[in-house]
Motif scaffolding. Structure first.
Motif, PDB file in Angstrom:
ATOM      1  N   TYR A  69       0.792  -1.222   0.000  1.00  0.00           N
ATOM      2  CA  TYR A  69       0.000   0.000   0.000  1.00  0.00           C
ATOM      3  C   TYR A  69       0.831   1.281   0.000  1.00  0.00           C
ATOM      4  CZ  TYR A  69      -3.891  -3.031   1.340  1.00  0.00           C
ATOM      5  OH  TYR A  69      -4.842  -4.008   1.362  1.00  0.00           O
ATOM      6  N   THR A  70       1.956   1.273   0.708  1.00  0.00           N
ATOM      7  CA  THR A  70       2.667   2.526   0.939  1.00  0.00           C
ATOM      8  C   THR A  70       4.188   2.383   0.849  1.00  0.00           C
ATOM      9  OG1 THR A  70       2.762   2.137   3.319  1.00  0.00           O
ATOM     10  CG2 THR A  70       0.902   3.444   2.519  1.00  0.00           C
ATOM     11  N   GLN A  86       9.322   2.785  15.353  1.00  0.00           N
ATOM     12  CA  GLN A  86       8.244   1.808  15.524  1.00  0.00           C
ATOM     13  C   GLN A  86       7.252   2.011  14.389  1.00  0.00           C
ATOM     14  OE1 GLN A  86       6.718   2.614  19.439  1.00  0.00           O
ATOM     15  NE2 GLN A  86       8.404   1.535  20.432  1.00  0.00           N
ATOM     16  N   VAL A  87       6.971   0.926  13.661  1.00  0.00           N
ATOM     17  CA  VAL A  87       6.036   0.987  12.546  1.00  0.00           C
ATOM     18  C   VAL A  87       4.922  -0.010  12.826  1.00  0.00           C
ATOM     19  CG1 VAL A  87       5.754   0.850  10.053  1.00  0.00           C
ATOM     20  CG2 VAL A  87       7.972   1.514  11.011  1.00  0.00           C
ATOM     21  N   ARG A  88       3.717   0.511  12.934  1.00  0.00           N
ATOM     22  CA  ARG A  88       2.541  -0.305  13.212  1.00  0.00           C
ATOM     23  C   ARG A  88       1.634  -0.284  11.990  1.00  0.00           C
ATOM     24  NH1 ARG A  88       5.663  -1.540  16.326  1.00  0.00           N
ATOM     25  NH2 ARG A  88       5.835  -0.941  18.475  1.00  0.00           N
ATOM     26  N   GLU A  89       0.949  -1.399  11.777  1.00  0.00           N
ATOM     27  CA  GLU A  89      -0.026  -1.508  10.688  1.00  0.00           C
ATOM     28  C   GLU A  89       0.589  -1.092   9.347  1.00  0.00           C
ATOM     29  OE1 GLU A  89      -3.738   0.392  11.777  1.00  0.00           O
ATOM     30  OE2 GLU A  89      -3.429  -0.150  13.868  1.00  0.00           O
ATOM     31  N   PRO A  95      -0.460   3.382   7.754  1.00  0.00           N
ATOM     32  CA  PRO A  95       0.489   2.933   8.774  1.00  0.00           C
ATOM     33  C   PRO A  95       0.729   4.009   9.831  1.00  0.00           C
ATOM     34  CG  PRO A  95       1.641   3.556   6.786  1.00  0.00           C
ATOM     35  CD  PRO A  95       0.179   3.635   6.471  1.00  0.00           C
ATOM     36  N   ILE A  96       1.197   3.561  10.977  1.00  0.00           N
ATOM     37  CA  ILE A  96       1.522   4.459  12.096  1.00  0.00           C
ATOM     38  C   ILE A  96       3.026   4.368  12.336  1.00  0.00           C
ATOM     39  CG2 ILE A  96       1.155   4.906  14.550  1.00  0.00           C
ATOM     40  CD1 ILE A  96      -1.580   3.357  14.112  1.00  0.00           C
ATOM     41  N   GLN A 113       3.934   7.688   1.587  1.00  0.00           N
ATOM     42  CA  GLN A 113       3.341   7.888   0.264  1.00  0.00           C
ATOM     43  C   GLN A 113       2.490   6.683  -0.099  1.00  0.00           C
ATOM     44  OE1 GLN A 113       7.181   8.572  -1.810  1.00  0.00           O
ATOM     45  NE2 GLN A 113       6.122  10.342  -2.667  1.00  0.00           N
ATOM     46  N   SER A 114       1.320   6.946  -0.659  1.00  0.00           N
ATOM     47  CA  SER A 114       0.459   5.876  -1.140  1.00  0.00           C
ATOM     48  C   SER A 114       1.019   5.326  -2.444  1.00  0.00           C
ATOM     49  CB  SER A 114      -0.957   6.409  -1.371  1.00  0.00           C
ATOM     50  OG  SER A 114      -1.759   5.403  -1.946  1.00  0.00           O
TER      51      SER A 114
END
Length: 123
Positions: A69-70, A86-89, A95-96, A113-114
């Motif tokens: 996705y990104t 920290q990268v979530r989702e 993403p966070i 970026q998408s």
């Protein structure tokens, strides 16, 4: 868990410490050693959240992650800074990303970026 033995570029092989979901891309460079500050590429299997510790070189650092996705880019020009990213989702359209610095507040730049055309349907 860790990919490398502390303070080295040698892979961690201890079963209780080694990361089995991160695979380094080994360039074909004629057997020459890879320069210490050379760009490196890793493949990450799975969709688990990521916790990345990074120590910047004299020119800072840049890390880029891709999912379906990104594209997520985190960069700092601060020499020698140590940061926890920290990268979530990260396998979702939203993403966070959280960056923590050993010097208190981080001045790193986070860019998400998408990779999908806005006309495509998201899963």
């Amino acid at each position: 868990r860790r990919l490398f033995q502390p303070g080295t570029q040698k892979l961690e092989l201890n079963d209780s410490l080694a990361m089995r979901s991160v695979l380094p891309f080994i360039p074909i460079n004629g057997g020459q050693p890879i320069p210490k500050d050379a760009a490196q590429l890793f493949f990450v299997r799975g969709e688990n959240d990521l916790n990345i510790s990074i120590k910047a070189s004299l020119s800072g650092y840049k890390i880029q992650l891709f999912s379906e996705y990104t594209s997520i880019t985190v960069a700092s020009n601060e020499p020698g800074i140590v940061e926890e990213i920290q990268v979530r989702e990260w396998h979702t359209p939203n993403p966070i990303v959280e960056v923590k610095s050993n010097k208190g507040q981080s001045n790193s730049v986070v860019k998400i970026q998408s990779l999908l055309d806005s006309k495509q349907n998201l899963r």
